[in-house]
Design an enzyme around this catalytic site. Sequence first.
Site, short mmCIF file in Angstrom:
data_model
loop_
_atom_site.label_atom_id
_atom_site.label_comp_id
_atom_site.label_asym_id
_atom_site.label_seq_id
_atom_site.Cartn_x
_atom_site.Cartn_y
_atom_site.Cartn_z
N HIS A 131 0.87 -1.17 0.00
CA HIS A 131 0.00 0.00 0.00
C HIS A 131 0.91 1.23 0.00
O HIS A 131 2.01 1.18 0.55
CB HIS A 131 -0.83 -0.04 1.29
CG HIS A 131 -1.93 0.97 1.38
ND1 HIS A 131 -1.70 2.27 1.76
CD2 HIS A 131 -3.26 0.85 1.18
CE1 HIS A 131 -2.86 2.91 1.78
NE2 HIS A 131 -3.82 2.08 1.43
N ASP A 208 2.84 -4.63 8.12
CA ASP A 208 1.64 -3.81 7.95
C ASP A 208 0.44 -4.76 8.01
O ASP A 208 0.17 -5.48 7.05
CB ASP A 208 1.72 -3.08 6.61
CG ASP A 208 0.40 -2.43 6.20
OD1 ASP A 208 -0.59 -2.56 6.95
OD2 ASP A 208 0.36 -1.82 5.13
N GLN A 211 -4.80 -5.13 6.85
CA GLN A 211 -5.83 -6.02 6.29
C GLN A 211 -5.93 -7.34 7.05
O GLN A 211 -6.79 -8.15 6.74
CB GLN A 211 -5.51 -6.32 4.82
CG GLN A 211 -5.64 -5.13 3.90
CD GLN A 211 -7.05 -4.59 3.85
OE1 GLN A 211 -8.03 -5.29 4.12
NE2 GLN A 211 -7.18 -3.31 3.54
N LYS A 234 -10.68 -0.79 10.29
CA LYS A 234 -10.86 -2.00 9.47
C LYS A 234 -11.19 -3.20 10.36
O LYS A 234 -11.40 -4.30 9.88
CB LYS A 234 -9.61 -2.27 8.64
CG LYS A 234 -9.33 -1.17 7.61
CD LYS A 234 -8.12 -1.50 6.77
CE LYS A 234 -7.47 -0.28 6.16
NZ LYS A 234 -8.02 0.09 4.85
N CYS A 372 -4.68 2.35 -3.81
CA CYS A 372 -3.46 2.87 -3.18
C CYS A 372 -2.30 1.90 -3.35
O CYS A 372 -1.46 1.75 -2.45
CB CYS A 372 -3.66 3.17 -1.70
SG CYS A 372 -4.87 4.43 -1.40
C1 LIG Z 1 -2.46 -2.87 3.49
C2 LIG Z 1 -2.80 -1.51 3.98
N1 LIG Z 1 -1.86 -0.77 4.58
C3 LIG Z 1 -2.12 0.46 5.06
C4 LIG Z 1 -3.36 1.02 4.95
C5 LIG Z 1 -3.58 2.41 5.48
O1 LIG Z 1 -4.47 2.40 6.53
P1 LIG Z 1 -5.04 3.77 7.15
O2 LIG Z 1 -5.51 4.58 5.99
O3 LIG Z 1 -6.13 3.33 8.03
O4 LIG Z 1 -3.92 4.42 7.87
C6 LIG Z 1 -4.37 0.31 4.35
C7 LIG Z 1 -5.72 0.89 4.21
O5 LIG Z 1 -6.26 1.09 3.16
C8 LIG Z 1 -4.09 -0.99 3.84
O6 LIG Z 1 -5.03 -1.72 3.24
#
Ligand SMILES: Cc1ncc(COP(=O)(O)O)c(C=O)c1O
Lengths: 414, 150
Positions: A131, A208, A211, A234, A372
């Site tokens: 991401h 990270d 998900q 999430k 993203c």
């Molecule tokens: C794999 C992953 N990493 C990071 C994020 C970023 O999360 P947040 O926007 O809640 O900080 C997301 C969310 O879309 C994600 O799916």
Amino acid sequence: MNAVNKQKTVFDINKIRADFPVLTRKVHGLPLVYLDNAATSHKPIQVIETLDRYYREYNSNIHRGVHTLSEEATAAYENARQKIRRFINASTDKEIILTSGTTESINLVAQSFGRSTLKAGDEIILSQLEHHSNIVPWQILCEQTGAVIKVVPINDAGELELEQYERLLGPRTRLVAINHISNALGTINPVRKIIELAHSYQAKVLIDGAQAVAHCVVDVQALDCDFYCFSGHKLFGPTGTGVLYGKRALLEAMPPWKGGGDMIRTVTFEKTTYNELPYKFEAGTPHIAGVIGLGAAIDYVNTIGIQAISDYETGLLEYATAAASTVKGMKIIGTARHKASILSFVMDGIHPHDLGTILDHHGVAIRTGHHCAMPVMDRYAIPATARASLAMYNTREEVDKFIMAVNAASQVFK
Amino acid sequence: MMFDLKQLYQDVIVDHNRSPRNFGILEHADRKLEGYNPLCGDKLTLYVKMDGDIISDIRFDGSGCAISVASASLMTEAMKGKTIAKAEQLFNDFHHLLTAENAEPDLDRFGKLAALAGVREYPSRIKCASLCWHTLHAVIDGNAAAVSTE
Ligand SMILES: Cc1ncc(COP(=O)(O)O)c(C=O)c1O
């Protein structure tokens, strides 16, 4: 694995659905079929009521007042931290830093750990599946320090090429930052193996888990990761809440990132001393209601059992994947052997964005775009995909409606 | 609801998406500009050939969603042979059509372009319909910095 996660529970889909008020809503006159859970999940009534109760009954700042409301809020806040700690099986509350989300957690590690330890020529390993929030903070860090990024490629199925990963590891590798589950493709990465290999090179590992937390058991001690990041929203909790787990010794050695109230012990204009963990990294008034709400979300998940959720979703994904294979012109992007309940796909002759609009008209909410994760789109040479991401409250009937809507879209473009 | 989905993806749009008019590179174009919509990844390049202040030829290529491709196709049809002043006028009228509430499309003025009025119901899609128009606007404004995206 902690005791709560092991508890035997009954998976009652009707009861679960009844707990989520928004699921009764209609969109364009049709029942909502919400398949955008990877973007954010809905909140059960237990979480909504927890927020409501906080504001109605004991709204106040924490760690500051001696009055009753502040004592209550502080206790509830710290209680939520304990719930989070148990949920991911960290060994102490000091290792649970509360942030605004995954993004902030990653930036914190980059700016505190990264900036204080990395030097020019040091290497950070990422993957092609990341991401943007697990790419850009490291690029910023590289600009600041002269460190360089190496990227683990993926194969056609969307799985990390582990041999390439092993080749990238070396004496200059300082950090490996990789997601547990890919939001764009659903791939479940072999994080245990990734961590073990990195550690054999004395490199630290950030996972990270944005998900992952709502879909599989996470045990940070069993994983032996150095950092683990996730977002509350999430995981059926409020937006604006997140967690950074870090191994205590690392967190102790790291300098503070943001300065402000709560993160200090004493302040004079000559010298300031910092608070102990975890407060050293928690400057300013946090999202108090949100964190308490996240605690309620974790309680809720525990009453169902994360393993039961994971098993149910695996069945749902199999069903959806089989149904998708019957749709003419539908091609699934991301066919890893180990996959979470995410179905990313493209349709012959229909741009994902048009598909998203048409599905919305059938009450079906999906995400379309690059998710993203532009490097993933580049890998498959496509501008975007459509993505249906399933959660524990989704049903086979909803999958059927989704498939029917996709077929209806094909009719429009016939 | 004034426009339903059928009206949004009515025949005109599906048709112009499937077989876009004036599609492909324009050799010897005087002006060329790329428009990009990160939301859906639409990437269109617009080519314009001027004869004095008249748009003597106009083409586009690239890829995008049906709304953006159809909009570019319809726009190139409408713009060919127009003076810059007329083109500006149409740009403003069309912008109004996409954004104004309850503006009944004037079929005489807009012709087939009226098909795009349906995107008003889909705020996130207005950008798709307006991408090529904004690109053209930048081109005929002769904004040199913007024109040289490459
Ligand atoms: C794999 C992953 N990493 C990071 C994020 C970023 O999360 P947040 O926007 O809640 O900080 C997301 C969310 O879309 C994600 O799916």
